[in-house]
Design an enzyme around this catalytic site. Structure first.
Site, short mmCIF file in Angstrom:
data_model
loop_
_atom_site.label_atom_id
_atom_site.label_comp_id
_atom_site.label_asym_id
_atom_site.label_seq_id
_atom_site.Cartn_x
_atom_site.Cartn_y
_atom_site.Cartn_z
N HIS A 469 0.84 -1.20 0.00
CA HIS A 469 0.00 0.00 0.00
C HIS A 469 0.88 1.25 0.00
O HIS A 469 1.03 1.93 1.02
CB HIS A 469 -0.94 -0.01 1.21
CG HIS A 469 -2.01 -1.03 1.13
ND1 HIS A 469 -1.94 -2.25 1.80
CD2 HIS A 469 -3.19 -1.05 0.44
CE1 HIS A 469 -3.03 -2.95 1.54
NE2 HIS A 469 -3.80 -2.26 0.72
N HIS A 509 -7.35 6.87 -2.48
CA HIS A 509 -8.16 5.87 -1.78
C HIS A 509 -7.39 5.16 -0.68
O HIS A 509 -8.01 4.58 0.23
CB HIS A 509 -8.69 4.84 -2.78
CG HIS A 509 -7.71 3.79 -3.17
ND1 HIS A 509 -6.69 4.01 -4.07
CD2 HIS A 509 -7.58 2.50 -2.77
CE1 HIS A 509 -5.99 2.91 -4.22
NE2 HIS A 509 -6.50 1.98 -3.45
#
Length: 834
Positions: A469, A509
């Site tokens: 991520h 996001h």
């Protein structure tokens, strides 16, 4: 990266002068108001000439003479806009056009400082905003009350001639009755028309704050008693002029006009003496008229000066009969495709509103003589803005440019891009996509603010140094949603604001992701979990941190959105980001399947875009094997790091977080079968349903292509949702490969019975189908190998354990045997002792 600093070699001199030898062409003086600006090159610009050089979509006439790098002579200080005339003066358009034309040519050779580009574009934009038209196509019969009409300037009867004389001179200036106006030919009048109109404006202080204001030396007494023959013509201006008070003695004269307003080029002054002499006399006469305007007692002269504050291109300039061409002829010079939609809409709305307040009641339809010029100016400023915004960030590295050419492909490799971009993938990809969709221009995003914002976003993704991520994942998801918008036609179903919100949501996001799951935050009782009450902990943080960043002025790329636009974008971004929470996956899929089964389903755009972003977020198993395998290893490493942290905290291992007890291949097969493949199938059906009404009907496909698609679909295990029917294969367990062909055949029959033939159904491209099949095949082979390796390892462990057990068992037996041998030896010794 910052743009290069301004220097004397970075700019192109706009030393362009318009020759007035040809009276059929527009008379403009485009140049600097400096004394050093003497050696200039001439260029003849006709009515139909474009502001742009080399553009094929706008007709251009011969006669252009542009500067070459050898004659570029500009200092950095000369790019200042303070020396330019006010935006509402007659020569403002010419000055702005010359400035921007010079900037455009300079950009072909070297870079231009962003500050200089911004100042000059801002000035040009304000010039365009000052444009308004007060004419219609209806001809004048010579008796109208409009003093702006060209026939008033060249009237042949006594009343019209007196009006001409009163408009051109004050009462203190002696003129023979009927002689001044009658002696001026239309050609001579046209030759000095712009110069004469400029005289009145040049006496006012030049600022950029709007209109220069009415003359302050006009007495209200003079206005109270106008000439009888001018009474009807001055009714429209009497009230506004009466409000002004005298501030000067009527005998005082205003300052002489600047020399720049009447300066002619050397080419013009060396033309023919026959032409130069009348021009000089006319200029002298008009200079005297302007000089005595302060003591003018004629209301018509006051009205004349008030009109001079109106831009030249907005008034009647039809004294030259060659410029009385039909408006349609002028507009035909600009091709419709050459006008960007946003510029066309701006022109239509602006000119329509302003004309509605100025046209007479008898006008049935407003006609604009300067629309063509305004359109050309709008096109020019639009293109210049795009070029500035695209060059505000420093030039992309060549390798980055080469890789970005594949940005529209499903197989785009973000790992190759990060090596070429030195890790700054967010900066290049986000800027490229925002620019491609026109979001930078449409929402007036300043390039400097956008660069700072993207830099902070990249820092936020790299804050915790996550293996998965991170900024690469953000760019991968953003590129994937770009593919869905562009290649499926979804962008045609959305507005510009919704497209911008979709790209922004994909970019943000996972902003400031901690590298751990929501369950870890809840189990560990982190501050983030306490803040958001254990519900969508990370997703709430991503949205909150993103808008907290956008609230700062230096990173606010949404500053030019209206309140309604910001509210809509914020709601859509939050909904899409919260939709990436995996705990809502099955509920989201179920709700969308139910909507697809309805005969006339009305699907909310927020739900559609939320599902699309969610599918893009988990789409790496649907990419080619090299990319998917690398993403999988990075994700597992992040899971394993969380497992190590859980072990330190004494928490139970989360699924797939134990380094020593994780089945990688089996977990990926299940993830594809139960999560990714059904999600992509639902998204495909949803897009085909909502895009079918706005997409043209597909032509009948060749039989081989239909057969190929059927074969490709038959090799997948996706849970296909059949539109307008309730047939949904079960997701409880993967389908048996032995009954796969029968199930696929049944689904094909069901599709045909509900939707008709295959050729009539709208289909979107599905490049992920082959990738899913290939990746599952490889994972299954890997699972077999892993199972064999585990079996061998288990066998080896069992053998080692058996060997260890045998060793343990043999050790006591050896000790017992040694004890038995020592006992007989001890007995004889005892006997001897006895």
């Amino acid at each position: 990266m910052q743009p290069s600093s301004p220097n004397a070699t970075n700019y192109l001199a706009d030393n362009i002068q318009i020759s007035s030898a040809n009276l059929s062409q527009t008379e403009m003086v485009v140049g600097r108001d400096s004394a050093d600006y003497t050696a200039m090159h001439s260029i003849n610009v006709g009515v139909g000439n474009s502001f742009l050089r080399g553009d094929t979509d706008i007709p251009q006439e011969s006669g252009h003479s542009f500067e070459t790098p050898s004659n570029m002579s500009f200092t950095a200080g000369q790019w200042d806009t303070e020396s330019l005339p006010p935006v509402d003066t007659p020569d403002a358009l010419n000055k702005a056009a010359g400035r921007i034309r010079s900037l455009l040519r300079r950009m072909d050779h070297e870079t231009v400082a962003y500050e200089d580009m911004q100042r000059n574009l801002h000035y040009a934009a304000r010039v365009l905003e000052a444009v308004f038209i007060d004419e219609s196509r209806e001809g004048c019969n010579g008796n109208c009350k409009n003093l702006n009409c060209s026939r008033h300037s060249h009237g042949r009867d006594d009343q019209q001639q007196d009006n001409n004389n009163s408009n051109r001179s004050c009462s203190l200036q002696e003129a023979s009755p009927g002689g001044a106006g009658a002696g001026v030919t239309p050609g001579a009048d046209n030759q000095d028309s712009i110069e004469s109109r400029t005289k009145g404006v040049s006496q006012a202080p030049q600022t950029h704050s709007g209109p220069t204001g009415p003359p302050s030396n006009t007495s209200s007494e003079t206005i109270a008693q106008p000439a009888p023959k001018l009474q009807p013509a001055l009714e429209t201006v009497r009230e506004s002029v009466m409000e002004e008070s005298p501030s000067k003695d009527p005998g005082d004269k205003g300052p002489p006009p600047p020399a720049s307003t009447s300066t002619l080029t050397s080419q013009t002054t060396t033309s023919s003496s026959a032409t130069a002499e009348p021009s000089a006399k006319a200029a002298e006469s008009q200079a005297g008229s302007a000089g005595s305007s302060g003591s003018c007692s004629n209301p018509a002269a006051v009205h004349r000066q008030r009109r001079l504050r109106t831009p030249t291109w907005a008034r009647s300039m039809s004294t030259n009969k060659t410029r009385l061409a039909d408006e349609d002829d002028e507009l035909s010079e600009v091709q419709p495709d050459a006008v960007p939609p946003e510029v066309r809409e701006w022109l239509a709305s602006t000119f329509t509103r302003q004309m509605a307040t100025s046209r007479r009641k008898s006008d049935e339809k407003p006609k604009f003589r300067s629309v063509a010029h305004a359109i050309r100016a709008g096109i020019f400023v639009d293109r210049m803005y795009r070029r500035v915004s695209s060059s505000a960030l420093t030039a992309f590295p060549p390798d980055v440019v080469r890789l970005l050419k594949n940005l529209d492909d499903w197989t785009f490799d973000v790992f190759a891009l990060t090596e070429a971009a030195s890790g700054q993938v967010v900066k290049y990809v986000a800027y490229e996509l925002f620019n491609r969709y026109g979001s930078i221009h449409k929402f007036k995003i300043a390039p400097g603010i956008l660069e700072a914002f993207l830099h902070r976003v990249e820092e936020g993704y790299c804050r915790y140094r996550n293996p998965y991520h991170n900024n690469l994942h953000a760019v991968d998801v953003m590129q994937t949603i770009h593919y869905c918008l562009c290649n499926t036609g979804l962008m045609n179903w959305l507005t510009d604001l919704e497209i911008f919100a979709s790209l922004l949501a994909a970019l943000l996001h996972d902003y400031e992701h901690t590298g751990t799951t929501n369950n870890f935050h809840v189990m560990s009782g982190s501050e983030t979990a306490l803040l958001y009450n254990d519900r969508a902990v990370l997703e709430n943080h991503h949205a909150s941190a993103s808008f907290r960043l956008l609230r700062e002025d230096e990173y606010n790329i949404l500053s030019h959105l209206s309140r309604e636009e910001f509210r809509e974008l914020r709601g859509l971004v939050i909904e899409m980001v919260l939709g990436t929470d995996m705990t809502n996956h099955f509920q989201q899929m179920k709700a969308m399947r139910q909507l697809l089964t309805l005969q006339e389903a009305t699907i909310d755009k927020q739900k559609v875009l939320s599902l699309v972003l969610h599918c893009c977020d988990i789409s790496h198993p649907a990419k080619q094997w090299g990319v998917h395998h690398r993403w999988t290893m990075l994700l597992l490493e992040e899971f394993f790091r969380q497992g190590d942290l859980e072990k330190e905290l004494g928490l139970p291992f989360s699924p797939l977080c134990d380094r020593n007890n994780t089945l990688v291949a089996e977990s990926q097969i299940c993830f594809i079968d139960f999560i990714v493949e059904p999600s992509m199938g639902v998204m495909s059906d949803m897009l085909e349903l909502i895009l079918a009404p706005i997409a043209p009907m597909n032509k009948s496909k060749p039989a081989t292509l239909v057969e190929h698609e059927t074969t490709a679909n038959s090799t997948t295990n996706s849970a296909i949702v059949i539109p307008n029917s309730g047939i949904t294969p079960s997701m409880d367990k993967p389908r048996d490969h032995r009954t796969e062909a029968k199930t696929t055949a049944a689904e094909c029959l069901a599709r045909k019975s509900v939707t008709g033939t295959t050729a009539s159904k709208f289909n979107i491209p599905k490049p992920w189908l082959t990738c899913l099949v290939e990746n599952k095949r490889i994972w299954k082979e890997q699972a077999v190998k892993d199972a064999e390796a585990r079996a061998l390892a288990t066998a080896a462990e069992e053998a080692a354990a058996a060997a260890a057990a045998e060793a343990e068992e043999s050790k006591p037996e050896t000790e017992t045997a040694d004890g038995e041998q020592s006992e007989p030896a001890a007995e004889p010794a005892d006997g001897a002792a006895a």
